[in-house]
Design an enzyme around this catalytic site. Structure first.
Site, mmCIF file in Angstrom:
data_model
loop_
_atom_site.group_PDB
_atom_site.id
_atom_site.type_symbol
_atom_site.label_atom_id
_atom_site.label_comp_id
_atom_site.label_asym_id
_atom_site.label_seq_id
_atom_site.Cartn_x
_atom_site.Cartn_y
_atom_site.Cartn_z
ATOM 1 N N CYS A 1 1.487 3.068 3.323
ATOM 2 C CA CYS A 1 1.802 2.258 4.508
ATOM 3 C C CYS A 1 3.237 2.553 4.928
ATOM 4 C CB CYS A 1 1.629 0.779 4.174
ATOM 5 S SG CYS A 1 2.523 -0.350 5.257
ATOM 6 N N PHE B 1 5.357 0.853 6.688
ATOM 7 C CA PHE B 1 6.246 -0.303 6.563
ATOM 8 C C PHE B 1 6.687 -0.480 5.113
ATOM 9 C CE2 PHE B 1 3.688 -1.306 10.357
ATOM 10 C CZ PHE B 1 4.711 -1.462 11.285
ATOM 11 N N CYS B 2 5.762 -0.258 4.187
ATOM 12 C CA CYS B 2 6.101 -0.338 2.767
ATOM 13 C C CYS B 2 7.024 0.804 2.367
ATOM 14 C CB CYS B 2 4.834 -0.307 1.915
ATOM 15 S SG CYS B 2 3.654 -1.641 2.271
ATOM 16 N N TYR C 1 0.898 -1.153 0.000
ATOM 17 C CA TYR C 1 0.000 0.000 0.000
ATOM 18 C C TYR C 1 0.938 1.205 0.000
ATOM 19 C CZ TYR C 1 -3.038 -3.475 2.336
ATOM 20 O OH TYR C 1 -3.724 -4.598 2.692
#
Length: 312
Positions: A47, A49-50, A44
Site C-alpha cells: 500500500c 500510504f503504508c 498492507y
C-alpha cells in the site's frame, strides 16, 4: 468475497496480502531516543500510504514492529473502529492509536522536534472531521494533517523561511491527492502487467499452493477491471503511463537542478512521501518504464542511499 476484498484493498494502492496473518518483525520495537516510545505499524506492505510511513520511520531511524493486515477479513485491526491502514500504535507509557498516513507522519515528526508536549497532546491537534462523500459515504478527514504543530522558535529552526514550509506541505498533499492515484492504473494497466503484479504479491505473501493460484489469477482479473474504473474516476489519459511520466518529471522540476532533495542536502517530508509512494512499484514494468522515460532516477537513487544509511 475474495475479489471484492482484493478490489477494496488494491483500489487505492498497489498490493494485496490476503494470507498475511502473521507478524513480520522487520524492525525491533525498541525504545527510541525520543523517550519510552514503542511503535507498531499495521499495514498492507504494498500500500503506498503504508510505504510512506515506513519511509519516514526508516529515514528517522525509528524502530517499529510491523503487523501485516489481511485486507479481506482485517481481523488484525478488529480492535479499531478506524478500518483503514496504516494504523500506528504508539506506546509512551500508555497506548495511543494514530490514523491516516499524513497525520502519523506529522504527529511523530512534531514529537521528535518538540519537547513541550506529550504525543497524546500532539495527536489531539489533529482531530478527525466527519464528512460525507458524493456517494453518501461517511468518511473522516484531517484538515490540518500536513502541519507540524511547532512553536515559533521550533518553526524557524525547521523552516528558516515561510516558503520552505509552504512548498513541503504543497507536495505532501500532491503525493496524496494525485501521485498515489497513478499507481494502480499503471501496475494493472494490461492483463499481462496485472498478472505480473499479482505474481509478485503472491510470492511475497507466502500463500499456499492452491490459495496462491486462486489469488494470482482471479485477483489479477479483478484488479485489471478495477484499474479501468480508477482511470476514469481520476480522469487519466488513455495511456496512463503518460500521467505517470508527467508526474515524475513534475516532481523533478520542483526539486530543481541545484538541490539534492526538495529538503536541500537531506530529504524533507515531501521527499519521503513521494519516494514512499513510488517505491511500491519497484520490480514491476511500470517502475522500469518510469525510470527509462523520465528524469527521476538520480533523485530516486539518492533517496534509496540516504534511507539505507539511516537504517544501518
Amino acid at each position: 468475497r475474495l475479489l471484492l476484498g482484493a478490489a477494496f484493498a488494491l483500489g487505492g494502492g498497489a498490493g494485496l496480502y490476503l494470507a498475511a496473518q502473521h507478524r513480520l518483525r522487520e524492525h525491533s520495537a525498541a525504545e527510541l531516543p525520543a523517550g519510552n516510545l514503542q511503535l507498531t505499524l499495521y499495514q498492507y506492505k504494498t500500500c503506498p500510504f503504508c510505504s510512506k510511513v515506513r519511509a519516514f520511520l526508516d529515514y528517522h531511524g525509528l524502530p517499529y514492529e510491523i503487523v501485516e493486515v489481511n485486507p479481506i477479513m482485517r481481523k488484525e485491526i478488529k480492535f479499531s473502529s478506524y478500518r483503514k491502514v496504516p494504523i500506528l500504535l504508539a506506546n509512551a507509557g500508555s497506548p495511543l492509536q494514530l490514523n491516516d498516513s499524513s497525520v502519523i507522519i506529522s504527529a511523530i515528526k512534531t514529537y521528535l522536534i518538540s519537547k513541550r508536549n506529550s504525543l497524546e497532546e500532539i495527536v489531539s491537534f489533529y482531530p478527525p472531521v466527519k464528512t460525507v462523500t458524493e456517494q453518501g459515504k461517511e468518511v473522516f478527514e484531517y484538515g490540518n494533517k500536513y502541519w507540524l504543530m511547532l512553536d515559533e522558535k521550533e518553526t524557524k529552526r525547521v523552516y528558516p523561511v515561510k516558503e520552505v514550509r509552504v512548498e513541503e506541505m504543497k507536495w505532501r498533499k500532491w503525493a496524496d491527492d494525485w501521485l498515489v492515484h497513478l499507481i494502480s492504473p499503471n501496475v494493472y494497466r494490461t492483463p499481462r502487467e496485472a498478472l505480473a503484479s499479482f505474481d509478485y504479491i503472491v510470492r511475497e505473501g507466502k500463500f499456499g499452493t492452491l490459495e496462491g493460484l486462486f489469488a494470482k489469477y482471479m485477483g489479477a482479473v479483478a484488479m485489471f477491471f478495477v484499474s479501468k474504473r480508477l482511470k476514469k474516476r481520476h480522469h487519466l489519459q488513455d495511456n496512463v503511463r503518460e500521467d505517470l511520466y508527467e508526474a515524475a518529471n513534475e516532481w523533478v522540476k520542483a526539486v530543481g537542478k541545484h538541490r539534492l532533495f526538495m529538503g536541500g542536502n537531506q530529504p524533507n517530508l515531501a521527499d519521503l512521501a513521494v519516494y514512499g509512494v513510488l517505491r511500491v512499484m519497484e520490480g514491476l514494468e511500470a517502475f522500469d518504464d518510469m525510470m527509462v522515460h523520465t528524469k527521476i532516477q538520480p533523485w530516486y537513487q539518492r533517496m534509496e542511499e540516504v534511507i539505507q544509511k539511516a537504517e544501518v
